[in-house]
Design a protein around this motif. Structure first.
Motif, short mmCIF file in Angstrom:
data_model
loop_
_atom_site.label_atom_id
_atom_site.label_comp_id
_atom_site.label_asym_id
_atom_site.label_seq_id
_atom_site.Cartn_x
_atom_site.Cartn_y
_atom_site.Cartn_z
N GLY A 274 60.96 57.58 36.97
CA GLY A 274 61.65 56.46 36.31
C GLY A 274 60.39 55.11 36.17
O GLY A 274 59.32 55.73 36.25
N PHE A 275 60.72 54.35 35.92
CA PHE A 275 59.88 53.06 35.83
C PHE A 275 60.32 52.11 36.72
O PHE A 275 61.46 51.51 36.65
CB PHE A 275 59.72 52.68 34.49
N ASP A 276 59.29 51.10 37.52
CA ASP A 276 59.71 49.94 38.39
C ASP A 276 58.84 49.06 37.84
O ASP A 276 57.58 49.18 37.31
CB ASP A 276 58.83 50.33 39.69
N ALA A 277 59.51 48.04 37.12
CA ALA A 277 58.95 46.91 36.44
C ALA A 277 59.55 45.67 36.75
O ALA A 277 60.59 45.54 37.42
CB ALA A 277 58.96 47.18 35.07
N SER A 278 58.90 44.36 36.19
CA SER A 278 59.44 43.20 36.28
C SER A 278 59.65 42.62 37.48
O SER A 278 60.71 42.10 38.11
CB SER A 278 60.67 43.08 35.47
N PRO A 279 58.76 42.41 38.52
CA PRO A 279 58.90 41.97 40.11
C PRO A 279 59.18 40.56 39.78
O PRO A 279 58.55 39.84 39.00
CB PRO A 279 57.67 42.33 40.77
N THR A 280 60.06 40.06 40.91
CA THR A 280 60.22 38.64 41.17
C THR A 280 60.39 38.55 42.52
O THR A 280 61.04 39.28 43.20
CB THR A 280 61.36 37.91 40.18
N TRP A 281 60.10 37.22 43.22
CA TRP A 281 60.13 37.15 44.44
C TRP A 281 61.51 36.15 44.81
O TRP A 281 61.81 35.43 44.28
CB TRP A 281 58.95 36.20 44.95
N ALA A 282 61.74 36.49 45.86
CA ALA A 282 62.94 35.64 46.55
C ALA A 282 62.46 34.42 47.29
O ALA A 282 61.18 34.30 47.41
CB ALA A 282 63.52 36.53 47.92
N PRO A 283 63.16 33.37 47.15
CA PRO A 283 62.70 32.12 47.66
C PRO A 283 62.15 32.17 48.94
O PRO A 283 60.99 31.51 49.09
CB PRO A 283 63.80 31.39 47.74
N GLU A 284 62.27 32.81 50.06
CA GLU A 284 61.81 33.16 51.27
C GLU A 284 60.49 33.84 51.22
O GLU A 284 59.63 33.80 52.03
CB GLU A 284 62.67 33.63 52.20
N GLY A 285 59.97 34.61 50.34
CA GLY A 285 59.00 35.24 50.13
C GLY A 285 58.69 36.36 50.99
O GLY A 285 57.67 36.98 51.14
N ASP A 286 59.83 36.90 51.48
CA ASP A 286 59.92 38.24 52.25
C ASP A 286 60.36 39.23 51.45
O ASP A 286 60.68 40.41 52.01
CB ASP A 286 60.66 38.11 53.59
N ARG A 287 60.92 39.30 50.27
CA ARG A 287 61.57 40.39 49.43
C ARG A 287 61.16 40.15 47.94
O ARG A 287 60.79 39.15 47.47
CB ARG A 287 62.95 40.21 49.69
N LEU A 288 61.03 41.35 47.29
CA LEU A 288 61.20 41.14 45.85
C LEU A 288 62.18 42.02 45.25
O LEU A 288 62.72 42.81 45.72
CB LEU A 288 59.81 41.84 45.62
N ALA A 289 62.81 41.30 44.11
CA ALA A 289 63.60 41.89 43.20
C ALA A 289 62.59 42.66 42.11
O ALA A 289 61.71 41.84 41.61
CB ALA A 289 64.64 41.17 42.66
N PHE A 290 63.22 43.90 41.46
CA PHE A 290 62.44 44.54 40.33
C PHE A 290 63.36 45.57 39.74
O PHE A 290 64.62 45.74 40.18
CB PHE A 290 61.39 45.27 40.94
N MET A 291 63.16 45.69 38.40
CA MET A 291 63.87 46.55 37.72
C MET A 291 63.28 48.00 37.69
O MET A 291 62.34 48.36 37.88
CB MET A 291 63.74 46.35 36.31
N ARG A 292 64.28 49.09 37.92
CA ARG A 292 63.93 50.40 38.00
C ARG A 292 64.87 51.15 36.93
O ARG A 292 66.03 51.05 36.89
CB ARG A 292 64.42 51.06 39.30
N PHE A 293 64.12 51.87 35.98
CA PHE A 293 64.62 52.36 34.83
C PHE A 293 64.22 53.72 34.29
O PHE A 293 63.09 54.11 34.84
CB PHE A 293 64.92 51.53 33.67
#
Length: 239
Positions: free
Chosen positions: A220-239
């Motif tokens: 698949g593809f991992d893309a578009s990372p964005t940080w949580a406010p605390e800086g300890d986690r990342l959200a991203f898109m997998r498709f």
């Protein structure tokens, strides 16, 4: 919540928090409900595609009932990012000049649509600008025939530096995203190898050091990372 070394407690998202402390074997606790107020003058910044090909920048104040406001940045502008104080907007431009020259560079303009300035003029394409939350720097994606990398420059366009020059040329890197404290940058990478295509999210320091791959997908593809406010986690898109 976030607690400073001096003991100051700061709410960072809505919800209920319990804070416990212990000294000399004695434990105490206090609870609080965090309700974050909407920032004064809060606006959304975005771009709109209007067929047959217009790309325009807009701001929108949610909840006011007012119509979106167009930033006077032409009809070839996309991927906007605001300076920390909201007074300047950097964005990517893709257009053909009357001379036939292809322009795919990053520009900046005042929030009012005045004082347009071209920030990049490297050979190839520059897009996906991301203004550092602490100011002073803009990360962006640059690619040409041979490489695709994450660069950073001063907010006036000076001193561009390739942060991923030490990574293999086979990787297509893009989508830089700053941590909220401005110390780290996340980015995506797509790499094609013999019989294998892999997609991953990486994190590095703002100067390009300490690069770490934190996800890997071979189906698949991992893309578009964005940080949580605390800086300890990342959200991203997998498709």
């Amino acid at each position: 919540t976030r607690i400073s070394p001096s003991g100051t407690v700061t709410g960072i998202r809505n919800g209920y928090a319990t804070i416990k402390a212990m000294t000399e074997g004695v434990v105490g606790a206090v609870g609080a409900t965090v309700v974050l107020a909407e920032p004064s003058g809060f606006e959304l910044l975005y771009y709109r595609y209007s067929p047959p090909g217009a790309l325009e920048l807009f701001t929108l104040a949610p909840g006011t009932g007012e119509a979106p406001t167009r930033i006077n940045a032409g009809t070839v502008s996309h991927s906007p990012t605001a300076s920390p104080d909201g007074q300047r907007v950097a964005f990517a431009v893709a257009m053909n000049l009357p001379t036939g020259e292809r322009v795919e560079d990053i520009f900046a303009v005042d929030r009012t649509g005045m004082n347009m300035k071209r920030l990049t003029s490297l050979a190839g394409t520059e897009d996906s600008p991301a203004w550092s939350p602490t100011g002073g720097s803009i990360a962006f994606h640059h690619w040409d025939v041979y490489r695709s990398d994450i660069w950073v420059m001063a907010e006036d366009g000076s001193a561009p530096v390739n942060l991923t020059a030490d990574m293999p040329a086979s990787g297509f890197r893009g989508e830089p995203a700053w941590s909220h404290d401005g110390t780290r940058i996340a980015f995506s990478q797509l790499e094609n190898g013999p019989g294998l295509t892999s997609a991953s999210i990486w994190v590095m320091n703002a100067d390009g050091s300490d690069k770490r791959r934190i996800t890997l997908s071979t189906n698949g593809f991992d893309a578009s990372p964005t940080w949580a406010p605390e800086g300890d986690r990342l959200a991203f898109m997998r498709f």
